[in-house]
Design an enzyme around this catalytic site. Sequence first.
Site, PDB file in Angstrom:
ATOM      1  N   ASP A 136     -16.002  14.717  29.607  1.00  0.00           N
ATOM      2  CA  ASP A 136     -17.207  14.981  30.387  1.00  0.00           C
ATOM      3  C   ASP A 136     -16.833  15.060  31.859  1.00  0.00           C
ATOM      4  O   ASP A 136     -15.840  14.466  32.295  1.00  0.00           O
ATOM      5  CB  ASP A 136     -18.222  13.851  30.187  1.00  0.00           C
ATOM      6  CG  ASP A 136     -18.613  13.666  28.733  1.00  0.00           C
ATOM      7  OD1 ASP A 136     -18.937  14.669  28.087  1.00  0.00           O
ATOM      8  OD2 ASP A 136     -18.575  12.519  28.250  1.00  0.00           O
ATOM      9  N   ARG A 144     -29.975  18.931  25.820  1.00  0.00           N
ATOM     10  CA  ARG A 144     -29.644  17.611  26.360  1.00  0.00           C
ATOM     11  C   ARG A 144     -29.843  17.532  27.877  1.00  0.00           C
ATOM     12  O   ARG A 144     -28.906  17.329  28.633  1.00  0.00           O
ATOM     13  CB  ARG A 144     -28.205  17.226  26.028  1.00  0.00           C
ATOM     14  CG  ARG A 144     -27.900  17.174  24.544  1.00  0.00           C
ATOM     15  CD  ARG A 144     -26.472  16.723  24.301  1.00  0.00           C
ATOM     16  NE  ARG A 144     -26.135  16.734  22.874  1.00  0.00           N
ATOM     17  CZ  ARG A 144     -24.940  16.431  22.382  1.00  0.00           C
ATOM     18  NH1 ARG A 144     -23.963  16.097  23.219  1.00  0.00           N
ATOM     19  NH2 ARG A 144     -24.711  16.477  21.088  1.00  0.00           N
ATOM     20  N   ASP A 157     -17.463  19.394  26.718  1.00  0.00           N
ATOM     21  CA  ASP A 157     -18.341  18.357  26.194  1.00  0.00           C
ATOM     22  C   ASP A 157     -19.529  18.249  27.152  1.00  0.00           C
ATOM     23  O   ASP A 157     -20.185  19.231  27.416  1.00  0.00           O
ATOM     24  CB  ASP A 157     -17.582  17.046  26.014  1.00  0.00           C
ATOM     25  CG  ASP A 157     -18.293  16.076  25.080  1.00  0.00           C
ATOM     26  OD1 ASP A 157     -19.360  16.436  24.536  1.00  0.00           O
ATOM     27  OD2 ASP A 157     -17.794  14.962  24.889  1.00  0.00           O
ATOM     28  N   ASP A 215     -22.708  11.978  31.227  1.00  0.00           N
ATOM     29  CA  ASP A 215     -23.170  11.110  30.141  1.00  0.00           C
ATOM     30  C   ASP A 215     -23.291   9.675  30.631  1.00  0.00           C
ATOM     31  O   ASP A 215     -22.437   9.190  31.398  1.00  0.00           O
ATOM     32  CB  ASP A 215     -22.207  11.162  28.952  1.00  0.00           C
ATOM     33  CG  ASP A 215     -22.354  12.440  28.124  1.00  0.00           C
ATOM     34  OD1 ASP A 215     -23.215  13.284  28.478  1.00  0.00           O
ATOM     35  OD2 ASP A 215     -21.616  12.607  27.140  1.00  0.00           O
TER      36      ASP A 215
END
Length: 436
Positions: free
Chosen positions: A216, A312, A255, A259
């Site tokens: 990430d 997301r 990815d 996060d």
Amino acid sequence: MNVRKCHDHVITRAVAVAGCAALVLSVSGTAAQAQPRDPGRQTLGATDGWGAHGTGTTGGARADAEHVYTVTTWEEFRAALKDGGSAPRIIKVKGMIDAVSAGCDAFAAEGYDFQKYLAAYDPAVWGHDKPVSGEQEELRAASAAEQDRSIKAAVPANTTIVGVGRDAGIRGGSLQIKGVDNVIVRNLTVEAPIDCFPQWDPTDDNGTGAWNSEYDGVVVYGSTHVWIDHNTLTDGRYPDSALPTYFGKVYQQHDGLLDVVRGADYVTVSWNSFKDHDKTMLIGNSDSAAADDAGKLKVTLHHNRFEGIVERAPRVRFGQVDSYNNHFVIAKGQKWGYVYGIGKDSRLVAEHNAFTLAQGFSPAKILKKWSEAPLTAANNYVNGELTDLIAVHNAQIPSETLQSGAGWQPVLRTKVDSPKAVPGIVGSRAGAGRIC
């Protein structure tokens, strides 16, 4: 150590941005407190989201002159992160620094050959009933481990990382804010790292196989009091649309962009631009992580711009997430799944946001139900019209009925703007290079 240390008066400079006051004000109650002009010395306002809870978020604002660094390479950046023990530090990134400047081949283990990898694990040869194994998979894993060691940067507690001017950033690196407290990241363009060595999983995706990638752009893992502010996070030079296909599946090399996982708590994400990415943001990365995540993952997202994202934004598990005054832009011709993912035991409050959907996209898809969890969605505008996101979702997707009422009301908010004004406000002020 090849890191230039400078006294503040040498490297401090104001970043002038149209529409921003010369002096930043932090509002606490009815009093306004002047902030320093140097963005590296600025701290999160006393009511600015979950990151302000308790001790608040000050990063490296108290750093002495010996712990202020200006870096221009990835090597200097990682050295500055390691230097100085637990002392507060400010790391000023000048220009665009590249964690993969030598290219993916620099990480490859001797004997690894992608064409041989494809030949060995072609479903026509290997099938779909067992994970890959053997020489080329072992060499791929060794190559991936070398990339992992090279592109991850562990951020210590009491640190501020800030870009200098309008063109500072990080390409191909992954900022790991893991198990620490009190971190600030501001004014950077973060180009999402690409996984040079994705793994083929023949058994994934309902038995048809899939390419799985790591890394990430920014990870907040088990950390507390984190402020992510005025950054641009994007796929940049490597959009998913340019990725090749092998075995009938996209060779996925990305990815997430940001996060927040594994017991992280008290995080404010403000005035960022999230651009051109698929799996944008997870808040909670597993339904089975209740031991770490229950009662935590409290995150505020405000005044961010999401453009060209697929899904997301965020997907939420467990957390009390406050999302207000954000602008989501879904353009004609782009791939789109949803904005908010409603996951296990989540309690999302999504209010006063603006959504701009191109013709053909339904507002019913703004919400996506993954698990039974109530949410609050009030005073949101779609294409300039007040829209009850839960009602329109339930009317058009009755098989995934959502329940209204998150059961809590956010109190840690700065000025809440009219959602009708949000596209203009966020469009002119969010992202790197626009810090006040």
